[in-house]
Design a protein around this motif. Structure first.
Motif, PDB file in Angstrom:
ATOM      1  N   ASP A  85     -68.538  16.528  -1.392  1.00 22.17           N
ATOM      2  CA  ASP A  85     -69.426  16.747  -2.538  1.00 22.17           C
ATOM      3  C   ASP A  85     -70.838  16.348  -2.103  1.00 22.17           C
ATOM      4  O   ASP A  85     -71.255  15.198  -2.279  1.00 22.17           O
ATOM      5  N   THR A  86     -71.581  17.267  -1.561  1.00 23.74           N
ATOM      6  CA  THR A  86     -72.918  16.963  -1.034  1.00 23.74           C
ATOM      7  C   THR A  86     -73.913  16.636  -2.152  1.00 23.74           C
ATOM      8  O   THR A  86     -74.853  15.865  -1.936  1.00 23.74           O
ATOM      9  N   ASP A  87     -73.721  17.197  -3.341  1.00 20.45           N
ATOM     10  CA  ASP A  87     -74.621  16.884  -4.461  1.00 20.45           C
ATOM     11  C   ASP A  87     -74.522  15.408  -4.837  1.00 20.45           C
ATOM     12  O   ASP A  87     -75.539  14.760  -5.117  1.00 20.45           O
ATOM     13  N   LEU A  88     -73.315  14.866  -4.847  1.00 22.00           N
ATOM     14  CA  LEU A  88     -73.116  13.455  -5.160  1.00 22.00           C
ATOM     15  C   LEU A  88     -73.748  12.573  -4.079  1.00 22.00           C
ATOM     16  O   LEU A  88     -74.383  11.544  -4.388  1.00 22.00           O
ATOM     17  N   LEU A  89     -73.612  12.964  -2.839  1.00 20.91           N
ATOM     18  CA  LEU A  89     -74.206  12.193  -1.748  1.00 20.91           C
ATOM     19  C   LEU A  89     -75.732  12.132  -1.869  1.00 20.91           C
ATOM     20  O   LEU A  89     -76.347  11.103  -1.579  1.00 20.91           O
ATOM     21  N   LYS A  90     -76.340  13.226  -2.303  1.00 19.42           N
ATOM     22  CA  LYS A  90     -77.795  13.252  -2.458  1.00 19.42           C
ATOM     23  C   LYS A  90     -78.245  12.270  -3.542  1.00 19.42           C
ATOM     24  O   LYS A  90     -79.277  11.611  -3.408  1.00 19.42           O
ATOM     25  N   ILE A  91     -77.493  12.183  -4.637  1.00 25.06           N
ATOM     26  CA  ILE A  91     -77.844  11.244  -5.712  1.00 25.06           C
ATOM     27  C   ILE A  91     -77.678   9.804  -5.232  1.00 25.06           C
ATOM     28  O   ILE A  91     -78.466   8.918  -5.572  1.00 25.06           O
ATOM     29  N   TRP A  92     -76.649   9.567  -4.426  1.00 19.40           N
ATOM     30  CA  TRP A  92     -76.345   8.226  -3.950  1.00 19.40           C
ATOM     31  C   TRP A  92     -77.303   7.735  -2.852  1.00 19.40           C
ATOM     32  O   TRP A  92     -77.452   6.523  -2.650  1.00 19.40           O
ATOM     33  N   ALA A  93     -77.915   8.642  -2.128  1.00 15.19           N
ATOM     34  CA  ALA A  93     -78.619   8.300  -0.883  1.00 15.19           C
ATOM     35  C   ALA A  93     -79.565   7.110  -1.006  1.00 15.19           C
ATOM     36  O   ALA A  93     -79.419   6.098  -0.316  1.00 15.19           O
ATOM     37  N   VAL A  94     -80.567   7.209  -1.876  1.00 19.20           N
ATOM     38  CA  VAL A  94     -81.588   6.154  -1.973  1.00 19.20           C
ATOM     39  C   VAL A  94     -81.024   4.834  -2.495  1.00 19.20           C
ATOM     40  O   VAL A  94     -81.239   3.775  -1.886  1.00 19.20           O
ATOM     41  N   PRO A  95     -80.294   4.817  -3.628  1.00 14.82           N
ATOM     42  CA  PRO A  95     -79.777   3.530  -4.119  1.00 14.82           C
ATOM     43  C   PRO A  95     -78.779   2.868  -3.168  1.00 14.82           C
ATOM     44  O   PRO A  95     -78.740   1.636  -3.073  1.00 14.82           O
ATOM     45  N   VAL A  96     -77.988   3.646  -2.463  1.00 16.55           N
ATOM     46  CA  VAL A  96     -77.036   3.069  -1.510  1.00 16.55           C
ATOM     47  C   VAL A  96     -77.768   2.366  -0.378  1.00 16.55           C
ATOM     48  O   VAL A  96     -77.444   1.226  -0.011  1.00 16.55           O
ATOM     49  N   VAL A  97     -78.766   3.019   0.181  1.00 16.50           N
ATOM     50  CA  VAL A  97     -79.543   2.414   1.267  1.00 16.50           C
ATOM     51  C   VAL A  97     -80.246   1.148   0.782  1.00 16.50           C
ATOM     52  O   VAL A  97     -80.269   0.125   1.487  1.00 16.50           O
ATOM     53  N   LEU A  98     -80.811   1.197  -0.434  1.00 21.66           N
ATOM     54  CA  LEU A  98     -81.463   0.013  -1.000  1.00 21.66           C
ATOM     55  C   LEU A  98     -80.465  -1.137  -1.157  1.00 21.66           C
ATOM     56  O   LEU A  98     -80.764  -2.296  -0.840  1.00 21.66           O
ATOM     57  N   ARG A 150     -76.422   6.272  -9.764  1.00 25.49           N
ATOM     58  CA  ARG A 150     -77.361   5.553  -8.892  1.00 25.49           C
ATOM     59  C   ARG A 150     -77.083   4.046  -8.923  1.00 25.49           C
ATOM     60  O   ARG A 150     -77.140   3.376  -7.883  1.00 25.49           O
ATOM     61  N   ILE A 151     -76.800   3.515 -10.099  1.00 24.57           N
ATOM     62  CA  ILE A 151     -76.491   2.082 -10.212  1.00 24.57           C
ATOM     63  C   ILE A 151     -75.210   1.766  -9.431  1.00 24.57           C
ATOM     64  O   ILE A 151     -75.133   0.749  -8.718  1.00 24.57           O
ATOM     65  N   THR A 152     -74.235   2.640  -9.566  1.00 24.11           N
ATOM     66  CA  THR A 152     -72.997   2.466  -8.806  1.00 24.11           C
ATOM     67  C   THR A 152     -73.273   2.504  -7.308  1.00 24.11           C
ATOM     68  O   THR A 152     -72.712   1.714  -6.540  1.00 24.11           O
ATOM     69  N   GLY A 153     -74.152   3.399  -6.888  1.00 22.65           N
ATOM     70  CA  GLY A 153     -74.511   3.490  -5.479  1.00 22.65           C
ATOM     71  C   GLY A 153     -75.152   2.214  -4.974  1.00 22.65           C
ATOM     72  O   GLY A 153     -74.886   1.770  -3.848  1.00 22.65           O
ATOM     73  N   LEU A 154     -76.009   1.610  -5.811  1.00 23.67           N
ATOM     74  CA  LEU A 154     -76.650   0.347  -5.442  1.00 23.67           C
ATOM     75  C   LEU A 154     -75.602  -0.743  -5.232  1.00 23.67           C
ATOM     76  O   LEU A 154     -75.646  -1.491  -4.240  1.00 23.67           O
ATOM     77  N   VAL A 155     -74.641  -0.832  -6.150  1.00 23.25           N
ATOM     78  CA  VAL A 155     -73.572  -1.833  -6.040  1.00 23.25           C
ATOM     79  C   VAL A 155     -72.713  -1.578  -4.809  1.00 23.25           C
ATOM     80  O   VAL A 155     -72.363  -2.508  -4.072  1.00 23.25           O
ATOM     81  N   ILE A 156     -72.371  -0.322  -4.571  1.00 25.95           N
ATOM     82  CA  ILE A 156     -71.567   0.024  -3.397  1.00 25.95           C
ATOM     83  C   ILE A 156     -72.298  -0.377  -2.118  1.00 25.95           C
ATOM     84  O   ILE A 156     -71.699  -0.907  -1.181  1.00 25.95           O
ATOM     85  N   GLY A 157     -73.608  -0.142  -2.088  1.00 24.82           N
ATOM     86  CA  GLY A 157     -74.390  -0.500  -0.910  1.00 24.82           C
ATOM     87  C   GLY A 157     -74.378  -1.990  -0.643  1.00 24.82           C
ATOM     88  O   GLY A 157     -74.179  -2.436   0.499  1.00 24.82           O
ATOM     89  N   VAL A 158     -74.574  -2.800  -1.695  1.00 24.07           N
ATOM     90  CA  VAL A 158     -74.586  -4.262  -1.542  1.00 24.07           C
ATOM     91  C   VAL A 158     -73.226  -4.763  -1.062  1.00 24.07           C
ATOM     92  O   VAL A 158     -73.124  -5.518  -0.080  1.00 24.07           O
ATOM     93  N   LEU A 159     -72.160  -4.366  -1.749  1.00 25.75           N
ATOM     94  CA  LEU A 159     -70.826  -4.857  -1.406  1.00 25.75           C
ATOM     95  C   LEU A 159     -70.386  -4.386  -0.026  1.00 25.75           C
ATOM     96  O   LEU A 159     -69.772  -5.142   0.733  1.00 25.75           O
ATOM     97  N   SER A 160     -70.707  -3.149   0.318  1.00 31.55           N
ATOM     98  CA  SER A 160     -70.307  -2.621   1.619  1.00 31.55           C
ATOM     99  C   SER A 160     -70.982  -3.362   2.757  1.00 31.55           C
ATOM    100  O   SER A 160     -70.367  -3.623   3.800  1.00 31.55           O
TER     101      SER A 160
END
Length: 282
Positions: A85-98, A150-160
């Protein structure tokens, strides 16, 4: 500490074998294999005399570096099958990296117990969800709005970044809670691993650089053996075999039924929990 040639050979063979398992898991479950890498490196660095207070972050930072090539190989293989799902990855990109960068800064000061606790809690919840086989364990039939993602992506980034993983366990859990097929979740998670592992490795090099200077007599923490919290010898020995076996894992994943893939992933996560629960009593 002095290590004989025979002992070094066995350590090297063990790391190569572990790399093969890591690549297989990366393709099979859409994870970077960090859950396997971290405990193996933990034993290796204990053997090499790395102090307790820096051993776990060294394992996590090295794991994130190792995940980079396996995630890329796994993602490309899943993308070729049209499962990502490339659309989901695009939404996640910035918050995950942050989130990864925030987690890397926390890692500079966090005790080893924090890393292990995050492992057990997240992996345990994921395992229970998958092994139960109950499809009504859902938050909704479709993914939430972009802000919630995006909020979920931020949390995933921190925990990962604290677990040394590519985020597969977390993103798989999120996507299946919102009625996404497990095969699509696994494939999309492989792409998330790239977003997490690259900034994560850089963050751990930064976080570990001043700590390594505090232990000038520990060779495993000094260049050319390591850069900050990233072990170069661990990276060199894990990567070759993990790159070779990642496509095999992808092939196995697409050959399994939905339920069998869920059960296999759930059992895998339970083993992670057991390993780190036992480590609290070491």
């Amino acid at each position: 500490m002095d290590i004989s040639l025979q002992e070094m050979v066995w350590l090297g063979l063990g790391l190569l074998a572990a790399g093969g398992i890591t690549g297989l898991l990366a393709g099979l479950f859409g994870v970077g294999g960090g859950a396997v890498i971290v405990p193996i490196l933990y034993e290796l660095f204990r053997y090499l005399g790395v102090p307790d207070d820096v051993r776990m972050p060294l394992c996590v930072g090295t794991s994130l570096a190792i995940i980079i090539p396996t995630s890329i190989r796994s993602y490309r293989a899943h993308l070729a099958r049209g499962a990502v799902d490339t659309d989901l990855l695009k939404i996640w990109a910035v918050p995950v990296v942050l989130g990864v960068l925030i987690g890397s800064l926390v890692a500079r000061y966090a005790p080893a117990e924090l890393f292990k606790t995050v492992f057990v809690v997240v992996a345990g919840i994921s395992a229970i969800r998958l092994l139960s086989g109950k499809d009504h364990w859902r938050f909704g039939e479709t993914l939430p709005g972009k802000m919630a993602i995006r909020i979920t992506g931020l949390v995933i980034g921190v925990l990962s970044s604290l677990m040394g993983i590519g985020g597969g366990q977390l993103s798989n859990l999120f996507m299946t809670f919102y009625n996404r097929p497990i095969h699509q979740a696994v494939a999309t998670s492989s792409g998330l691993g790239i977003l997490i592992s690259v900034p994560g490795m850089l963050g751990y090099i930064y976080a570990g650089w001043p700590r390594a200077a505090e232990y000038p007599d520990v060779a495993a923490l000094q260049p050319p053996m390591a850069l900050g919290y990233v072990s170069l010898i661990g990276l060199a020995l894990f990567v070759p075999t993990s790159m070779l076996t990642a496509p095999l894992g992808v092939k196995l994943a697409h050959g399994l039924s939905k339920r069998r893939l869920e059960v296999a992933f759930g059992l895998f996560l339970l083993l992670i929990c057991l390993r780190f629960v036992l480590s609290f009593f070491e």
